[in-house]
Design a protein around this motif. Structure first.
Motif, PDB file in Angstrom:
ATOM      1  N   PRO A 180      -9.837 -29.582  -4.270  1.00 41.07           N
ATOM      2  CA  PRO A 180      -8.987 -29.369  -5.602  1.00 41.07           C
ATOM      3  C   PRO A 180      -9.764 -29.956  -6.935  1.00 41.07           C
ATOM      4  O   PRO A 180      -9.554 -29.205  -7.950  1.00 41.07           O
ATOM      5  CB  PRO A 180      -7.467 -30.222  -5.356  1.00 41.07           C
ATOM      6  N   GLU A 181     -10.541 -30.839  -6.838  1.00 40.91           N
ATOM      7  CA  GLU A 181     -11.377 -31.617  -7.769  1.00 40.91           C
ATOM      8  C   GLU A 181     -12.106 -30.563  -8.302  1.00 40.91           C
ATOM      9  O   GLU A 181     -12.516 -30.147  -9.439  1.00 40.91           O
ATOM     10  CB  GLU A 181     -11.919 -32.793  -7.518  1.00 40.91           C
ATOM     11  N   GLN A 182     -12.852 -29.718  -7.502  1.00 44.28           N
ATOM     12  CA  GLN A 182     -13.937 -28.860  -7.832  1.00 44.28           C
ATOM     13  C   GLN A 182     -13.102 -27.424  -8.234  1.00 44.28           C
ATOM     14  O   GLN A 182     -13.618 -27.047  -9.486  1.00 44.28           O
ATOM     15  CB  GLN A 182     -14.797 -28.375  -6.389  1.00 44.28           C
ATOM     16  N   ALA A 183     -11.998 -27.279  -7.927  1.00 44.32           N
ATOM     17  CA  ALA A 183     -11.213 -26.097  -8.533  1.00 44.32           C
ATOM     18  C   ALA A 183     -10.942 -26.355  -9.928  1.00 44.32           C
ATOM     19  O   ALA A 183     -10.968 -25.365 -10.648  1.00 44.32           O
ATOM     20  CB  ALA A 183     -10.105 -25.944  -7.488  1.00 44.32           C
ATOM     21  N   ILE A 184     -10.415 -27.517 -10.090  1.00 43.39           N
ATOM     22  CA  ILE A 184      -9.984 -27.707 -11.353  1.00 43.39           C
ATOM     23  C   ILE A 184     -11.178 -27.745 -12.366  1.00 43.39           C
ATOM     24  O   ILE A 184     -11.180 -27.136 -13.511  1.00 43.39           O
ATOM     25  CB  ILE A 184      -9.151 -28.901 -11.783  1.00 43.39           C
ATOM     26  N   ALA A 185     -12.409 -28.033 -12.071  1.00 44.23           N
ATOM     27  CA  ALA A 185     -13.576 -28.070 -12.730  1.00 44.23           C
ATOM     28  C   ALA A 185     -14.040 -26.634 -13.017  1.00 44.23           C
ATOM     29  O   ALA A 185     -14.306 -26.310 -14.171  1.00 44.23           O
ATOM     30  CB  ALA A 185     -14.594 -28.934 -11.945  1.00 44.23           C
ATOM     31  N   ASN A 218      -3.417 -24.866  -2.017  1.00 44.58           N
ATOM     32  CA  ASN A 218      -4.687 -24.443  -2.413  1.00 44.58           C
ATOM     33  C   ASN A 218      -4.603 -23.379  -3.298  1.00 44.58           C
ATOM     34  O   ASN A 218      -5.343 -22.203  -3.434  1.00 44.58           O
ATOM     35  CB  ASN A 218      -5.686 -23.889  -1.291  1.00 44.58           C
ATOM     36  N   ILE A 219      -3.681 -23.348  -4.443  1.00 43.53           N
ATOM     37  CA  ILE A 219      -3.534 -22.498  -5.523  1.00 43.53           C
ATOM     38  C   ILE A 219      -3.297 -23.162  -6.869  1.00 43.53           C
ATOM     39  O   ILE A 219      -2.771 -24.247  -6.885  1.00 43.53           O
ATOM     40  CB  ILE A 219      -2.189 -21.607  -5.205  1.00 43.53           C
TER      41      ILE A 219
END
Length: 131
Positions: A48-53, A99-100
């Motif tokens: 999630p951290e990478q996704a928001i980045a 994961n969305i």
């Protein structure tokens, strides 16, 4: 800035939901159930951290964009049109279990957006998938 309008006061996450779209067709939301406003959420297969980045990076790469609010699970940005300076409010809510990103993109003014909000989200989806 004539057509910027006022920032809506119903933005943000309330009980796991973004604000509903108005009746006008100038809004899309992954949490909407009607065909006019419905759009698929953005998926990711990173942390999630990478996704928001990644999401933040994609948004910042788009023209005339300002990130207004950012938390671990929420991102809100304003997008301005090139010609008249119309402002669209675009929100992303991270659902860590699924994961969305739930997404809502809405024009502040007017009725029709000529599909701009839907196209924007699909552009962001394509950019995220390309990372």
């Amino acid at each position: 800035m004539i057509f910027a309008g006022k920032r809506p006061n119903n933005l943000g996450v309330n009980n796991g939901r973004l604000a509903a779209c108005p009746n006008s067709p100038n809004c899309v939301s992954s949490q909407s159930t009607d065909a006019i406003h419905q759009i698929a959420p953005l998926t990711f297969n990173t942390s999630p951290e990478q996704a928001i980045a990644n999401l933040k990076s994609v948004i910042q790469s788009l023209p005339r964009t300002t990130i207004i609010t950012e938390t671990q699970d929420y991102l809100y940005a304003e997008f301005k049109s090139a010609l008249m300076g119309f402002v669209d409010d675009v929100e992303f809510y991270l659902d860590r279990e699924a994961n969305i990103f739930h997404v809502r993109s809405a024009s502040r003014l007017g009725q029709s957006d000529l599909g701009v909000n839907r196209k924007r989200i699909e552009t962001i989806r394509a950019e995220l998938q390309a990372l």
